[in-house]
Design a protein around this motif. Structure first.
Motif, PDB file in Angstrom:
ATOM      1  N   ARG A 146     -18.638  18.150 -25.887  1.00  0.00           N
ATOM      2  CA  ARG A 146     -19.765  17.225 -26.043  1.00  0.00           C
ATOM      3  C   ARG A 146     -20.611  17.146 -24.782  1.00  0.00           C
ATOM      4  NH1 ARG A 146     -15.784  12.670 -28.395  1.00  0.00           N
ATOM      5  NH2 ARG A 146     -15.183  13.727 -30.342  1.00  0.00           N
ATOM      6  N   PHE A 147     -20.095  17.698 -23.673  1.00  0.00           N
ATOM      7  CA  PHE A 147     -20.835  17.666 -22.403  1.00  0.00           C
ATOM      8  C   PHE A 147     -21.433  19.029 -22.061  1.00  0.00           C
ATOM      9  CE2 PHE A 147     -17.829  14.210 -22.311  1.00  0.00           C
ATOM     10  CZ  PHE A 147     -18.552  13.166 -21.764  1.00  0.00           C
ATOM     11  N   ALA A 148     -21.500  19.905 -23.068  1.00  0.00           N
ATOM     12  CA  ALA A 148     -21.992  21.258 -22.812  1.00  0.00           C
ATOM     13  C   ALA A 148     -23.423  21.264 -22.283  1.00  0.00           C
ATOM     14  CB  ALA A 148     -21.889  22.096 -24.084  1.00  0.00           C
ATOM     15  N   ALA A 149     -24.212  20.278 -22.693  1.00  0.00           N
ATOM     16  CA  ALA A 149     -25.615  20.244 -22.259  1.00  0.00           C
ATOM     17  C   ALA A 149     -25.802  19.492 -20.951  1.00  0.00           C
ATOM     18  CB  ALA A 149     -26.482  19.606 -23.345  1.00  0.00           C
ATOM     19  N   VAL A 150     -24.696  18.999 -20.377  1.00  0.00           N
ATOM     20  CA  VAL A 150     -24.744  18.224 -19.131  1.00  0.00           C
ATOM     21  C   VAL A 150     -24.332  19.137 -17.978  1.00  0.00           C
ATOM     22  CG1 VAL A 150     -23.778  16.223 -17.919  1.00  0.00           C
ATOM     23  CG2 VAL A 150     -24.170  16.124 -20.390  1.00  0.00           C
ATOM     24  N   PRO A 151     -24.981  19.015 -16.815  1.00  0.00           N
ATOM     25  CA  PRO A 151     -24.602  19.888 -15.681  1.00  0.00           C
ATOM     26  C   PRO A 151     -23.283  19.468 -15.028  1.00  0.00           C
ATOM     27  CG  PRO A 151     -26.339  18.374 -14.998  1.00  0.00           C
ATOM     28  CD  PRO A 151     -26.161  18.182 -16.485  1.00  0.00           C
ATOM     29  N   VAL A 152     -22.186  19.669 -15.741  1.00  0.00           N
ATOM     30  CA  VAL A 152     -20.859  19.336 -15.218  1.00  0.00           C
ATOM     31  C   VAL A 152     -20.501  20.308 -14.098  1.00  0.00           C
ATOM     32  CG1 VAL A 152     -18.403  19.168 -15.761  1.00  0.00           C
ATOM     33  CG2 VAL A 152     -20.110  18.399 -17.432  1.00  0.00           C
ATOM     34  N   SER A 153     -20.017  19.783 -12.970  1.00  0.00           N
ATOM     35  CA  SER A 153     -19.631  20.670 -11.866  1.00  0.00           C
ATOM     36  C   SER A 153     -18.150  20.565 -11.520  1.00  0.00           C
ATOM     37  CB  SER A 153     -20.471  20.363 -10.616  1.00  0.00           C
ATOM     38  OG  SER A 153     -20.260  19.030 -10.180  1.00  0.00           O
ATOM     39  N   ARG A 154     -17.518  19.393 -11.809  1.00  0.00           N
ATOM     40  CA  ARG A 154     -16.112  19.214 -11.479  1.00  0.00           C
ATOM     41  C   ARG A 154     -15.417  18.393 -12.554  1.00  0.00           C
ATOM     42  NH1 ARG A 154     -18.928  18.496  -6.761  1.00  0.00           N
ATOM     43  NH2 ARG A 154     -18.395  19.838  -4.992  1.00  0.00           N
ATOM     44  N   ILE A 155     -14.134  18.647 -12.703  1.00  0.00           N
ATOM     45  CA  ILE A 155     -13.285  17.890 -13.624  1.00  0.00           C
ATOM     46  C   ILE A 155     -12.063  17.421 -12.837  1.00  0.00           C
ATOM     47  CG2 ILE A 155     -11.824  18.000 -15.684  1.00  0.00           C
ATOM     48  CD1 ILE A 155     -13.750  20.106 -16.795  1.00  0.00           C
ATOM     49  N   VAL A 156     -11.708  16.141 -13.021  1.00  0.00           N
ATOM     50  CA  VAL A 156     -10.558  15.575 -12.326  1.00  0.00           C
ATOM     51  C   VAL A 156      -9.527  15.112 -13.366  1.00  0.00           C
ATOM     52  CG1 VAL A 156      -9.748  13.877 -10.648  1.00  0.00           C
ATOM     53  CG2 VAL A 156     -12.097  14.746 -10.509  1.00  0.00           C
ATOM     54  N   PRO A 157      -8.404  15.797 -13.507  1.00  0.00           N
ATOM     55  CA  PRO A 157      -7.370  15.348 -14.445  1.00  0.00           C
ATOM     56  C   PRO A 157      -6.696  14.066 -13.952  1.00  0.00           C
ATOM     57  CG  PRO A 157      -7.100  17.682 -13.893  1.00  0.00           C
ATOM     58  CD  PRO A 157      -8.067  17.094 -12.904  1.00  0.00           C
ATOM     59  N   VAL A 158      -6.473  13.146 -14.874  1.00  0.00           N
ATOM     60  CA  VAL A 158      -5.768  11.900 -14.578  1.00  0.00           C
ATOM     61  C   VAL A 158      -4.769  11.666 -15.705  1.00  0.00           C
ATOM     62  CG1 VAL A 158      -5.991   9.415 -14.200  1.00  0.00           C
ATOM     63  CG2 VAL A 158      -7.809  10.946 -13.433  1.00  0.00           C
ATOM     64  N   GLY A 159      -3.555  11.277 -15.362  1.00  0.00           N
ATOM     65  CA  GLY A 159      -2.556  11.045 -16.403  1.00  0.00           C
ATOM     66  C   GLY A 159      -1.495  10.070 -15.952  1.00  0.00           C
ATOM     67  N   HIS A 160      -0.663   9.631 -16.887  1.00  0.00           N
ATOM     68  CA  HIS A 160       0.429   8.743 -16.510  1.00  0.00           C
ATOM     69  C   HIS A 160       1.429   9.506 -15.647  1.00  0.00           C
ATOM     70  CE1 HIS A 160       3.598  10.330 -19.161  1.00  0.00           C
ATOM     71  NE2 HIS A 160       2.765  10.318 -20.178  1.00  0.00           N
ATOM     72  N   GLY A 161       2.260   8.769 -14.928  1.00  0.00           N
ATOM     73  CA  GLY A 161       3.097   9.405 -13.920  1.00  0.00           C
ATOM     74  C   GLY A 161       4.517   9.714 -14.347  1.00  0.00           C
ATOM     75  N   ALA A 162       4.832   9.583 -15.639  1.00  0.00           N
ATOM     76  CA  ALA A 162       6.232   9.764 -16.046  1.00  0.00           C
ATOM     77  C   ALA A 162       6.390  10.918 -17.029  1.00  0.00           C
ATOM     78  CB  ALA A 162       6.778   8.478 -16.656  1.00  0.00           C
ATOM     79  N   GLY A 163       5.653  11.975 -16.782  1.00  0.00           N
ATOM     80  CA  GLY A 163       5.775  13.160 -17.623  1.00  0.00           C
ATOM     81  C   GLY A 163       5.930  14.399 -16.770  1.00  0.00           C
ATOM     82  N   VAL A 164       6.663  15.378 -17.279  1.00  0.00           N
ATOM     83  CA  VAL A 164       6.883  16.625 -16.555  1.00  0.00           C
ATOM     84  C   VAL A 164       6.860  17.775 -17.558  1.00  0.00           C
ATOM     85  CG1 VAL A 164       9.402  16.396 -16.677  1.00  0.00           C
ATOM     86  CG2 VAL A 164       8.369  17.800 -14.880  1.00  0.00           C
ATOM     87  N   CYS A 165       6.259  18.875 -17.153  1.00  0.00           N
ATOM     88  CA  CYS A 165       6.093  20.032 -18.032  1.00  0.00           C
ATOM     89  C   CYS A 165       6.758  21.265 -17.436  1.00  0.00           C
ATOM     90  CB  CYS A 165       4.612  20.322 -18.258  1.00  0.00           C
ATOM     91  SG  CYS A 165       3.703  18.950 -18.999  1.00  0.00           S
ATOM     92  N   ALA A 166       7.174  22.169 -18.310  1.00  0.00           N
ATOM     93  CA  ALA A 166       7.809  23.427 -17.894  1.00  0.00           C
ATOM     94  C   ALA A 166       6.984  24.588 -18.423  1.00  0.00           C
ATOM     95  CB  ALA A 166       9.237  23.501 -18.421  1.00  0.00           C
ATOM     96  N   LEU A 167       6.637  25.507 -17.537  1.00  0.00           N
ATOM     97  CA  LEU A 167       5.867  26.694 -17.905  1.00  0.00           C
ATOM     98  C   LEU A 167       6.752  27.933 -17.835  1.00  0.00           C
ATOM     99  CD1 LEU A 167       2.578  26.109 -15.847  1.00  0.00           C
ATOM    100  CD2 LEU A 167       3.078  25.357 -18.188  1.00  0.00           C
ATOM    101  N   ILE A 168       6.612  28.791 -18.819  1.00  0.00           N
ATOM    102  CA  ILE A 168       7.298  30.089 -18.842  1.00  0.00           C
ATOM    103  C   ILE A 168       6.303  31.149 -19.281  1.00  0.00           C
ATOM    104  CG2 ILE A 168       8.980  31.490 -20.129  1.00  0.00           C
ATOM    105  CD1 ILE A 168      10.413  29.945 -18.133  1.00  0.00           C
ATOM    106  N   ASP A 169       6.178  32.198 -18.496  1.00  0.00           N
ATOM    107  CA  ASP A 169       5.305  33.324 -18.857  1.00  0.00           C
ATOM    108  C   ASP A 169       3.892  32.866 -19.221  1.00  0.00           C
ATOM    109  OD1 ASP A 169       7.461  35.082 -18.490  1.00  0.00           O
ATOM    110  OD2 ASP A 169       8.094  34.853 -20.576  1.00  0.00           O
ATOM    111  N   GLY A 170       3.365  31.963 -18.419  1.00  0.00           N
ATOM    112  CA  GLY A 170       1.982  31.529 -18.616  1.00  0.00           C
ATOM    113  C   GLY A 170       1.743  30.652 -19.822  1.00  0.00           C
ATOM    114  N   ALA A 171       2.790  29.974 -20.309  1.00  0.00           N
ATOM    115  CA  ALA A 171       2.638  29.091 -21.466  1.00  0.00           C
ATOM    116  C   ALA A 171       3.576  27.899 -21.326  1.00  0.00           C
ATOM    117  CB  ALA A 171       2.931  29.840 -22.761  1.00  0.00           C
TER     118      ALA A 171
END
Length: 429
Positions: free
Chosen positions: A19-44
């Protein structure tokens, strides 16, 4: 088993960014809750991450707690379910042993930085959020995290404001955003609110406490001089958060938003929408006169009264009185939590419940030695994220000093405390 639906959230994120494709977006800042953890294997993503409200099997949790380091080292209290995300990792090591041995680990907020850029990083506000994995004073992984091999599996540490990469080509194509959009490492949501608060001159480098209100009410003290966080009462949901600069932040919390929602049995907007404020304020004198009050806690295991038994005293039938009593309850519990971390001088209440006048004005009455403020902005977390990009930014709005209720809350608090103590004695017996 409760897990976070990262796939559906990812699809929502792509649609939203589009929805922001027409807006000159230059940066994105991820924000999330602090009690989650993820595991990556082979780029997924190896498997959907656990929801922190997923109960950990009793035997697993008992074995995990035998591994934990002392509170004095980590500032992490032993919390229910998966709120210490070290307990999630301990269980995941048993559920998926082969995958976990070679997985790259990263906190929830930083998962989204990876999702957007393919750059895997970790960051201290998430690692330091009651995870059991971080020692704030040493600015390093905890002995347990090293001993169990997790420290070496986490993606490299970066500062929350560091640019970790630009959008993956497929993300740029799916959203219509420029492939040159930069993505920052990102941070824990309550720490974003804290960073926003520091943009106000009244808070900045002064002795102050920020009370962030949402599902969780989290009091975060910014001490003017160093404090001994090892003395915080961990059994009463006190903890040590870590700010974007790696500094220890004495904190206390309870599930205020969830409790209010449970008490009024309807959307919590009903305690903070502007049209209802006069009627809610007008209901307070009768609530006080009749001694109508709520005993903690509705969310067992959390807050300054984790083993308290919820109950009403003189429950009102009037709808406004019931909501006013819920706000007074939240103020009493918040007042207790703030005492536990030594909050003094200045208090900024931010988040949606800052507009619940009974709550904030009752808090100002209960804490006459503090100057209590609210902010007239509605973008505390997003503005904090923006200050990662430009730390010199100051809020467009200003702080509003809260006027105490014209009522005797000392007597009400004294009776409430006596009732809480009596209830605890009955439970112990």
């Amino acid at each position: 088993m409760r897990r976070l639906d990262a796939s559906a959230i990812g699809q929502w994120l792509l649609e939203t960014l589009g929805r922001f494709a027409a807006v000159p977006v230059s940066r994105i800042v991820p924000v999330g809750h602090g009690a989650g953890v993820c595991a990556l294997i082979d780029g997924a993503l190896a498997f959907p991450p656990l929801d922190y409200e997923q109960p950990i099997p009793d035997a697993v949790l008992a074995a995990y707690r035998a591994q934990r380091d002392p509170f004095a080292q980590t500032g992490s209290p032993a919390l229910p379910d998966g709120l210490n995300f070290g307990s999630q990792l301990y269980w995941l090591d048993q559920l998926h042993p082969d995958i976990m041995k070679s997985a790259t680990l990263l906190p929830w907020a930083q998962y989204w930085a990876w999702f957007l850029t393919d750059a895997a990083v970790s960051e201290v506000t998430s690692l330091g959020c009651h995870s059991d994995l971080w020692c704030p004073q040493a600015a390093d992984f905890s002995p347990m995290a090293k001993r169990l091999g997790w420290a070496s599996r986490f993606a490299p540490l970066r500062h929350a404001g560091d640019v970790v990469g630009t959008l993956r080509p497929e993300i740029a194509a799916a959203t219509g955003l420029s492939p040159d959009v930069q993505v920052l490492a990102g941070l824990h949501d309550s720490n974003a609110a804290l960073l926003a608060a520091r943009g106000f001159a009244e808070i900045a480098d002064n002795e102050a406490t920020v009370l962030s209100t949402g599902t969780w009410f989290i009091g975060m003290r910014l001490p003017a001089t160093p404090v001994d966080t090892a003395t915080l009462p961990e059994a009463r949901d006190c903890l040590v958060n870590v700010d974007v600069h790696g500094r220890a932040v004495p904190s206390a919390r309870f599930m205020g938003g969830r409790e209010i929602e449970t008490l009024i049995e309807i959307d919590t907007r009903r305690v903070d929408i502007k049209p209802d404020q006069p009627a809610l304020l007008a209901a307070v004198p009768e609530v006080l006169r009749q001694g109508r009050m709520i005993l903690p806690t509705l969310m067992r295991g959390f807050g300054p009264y984790p083993q308290g038994c919820f109950g009403w005293i003189n429950r009102p039938e009037d709808w406004f009185e019931r909501r006013a009593a819920a706000c007074l309850y939240a103020a009493l519990v918040a007042d207790t939590a703030l005492d536990l971390i030594g909050a003094s001088e200045r208090l900024l209440v931010e988040g949606r419940f800052a507009e619940a006048e009974v709550f904030v004005r009752a808090l100002a009455s209960l804490r006459p030695d503090m100057t209590v403020y609210t902010a007239n902005a509605h973008n505390d977390v997003s503005f904090g994220a923006l200050r990662l990009i430009d730390p010199t930014l100051t809020p467009q709005g200003h702080l509003v000093r809260v006027q105490p209720l014209d009522a005797d809350l000392d007597t009400y608090r004294n009776r409430w405390q006596a009732e809480v103590a009596a209830s605890a004695e009955r439970t112990a017996a």
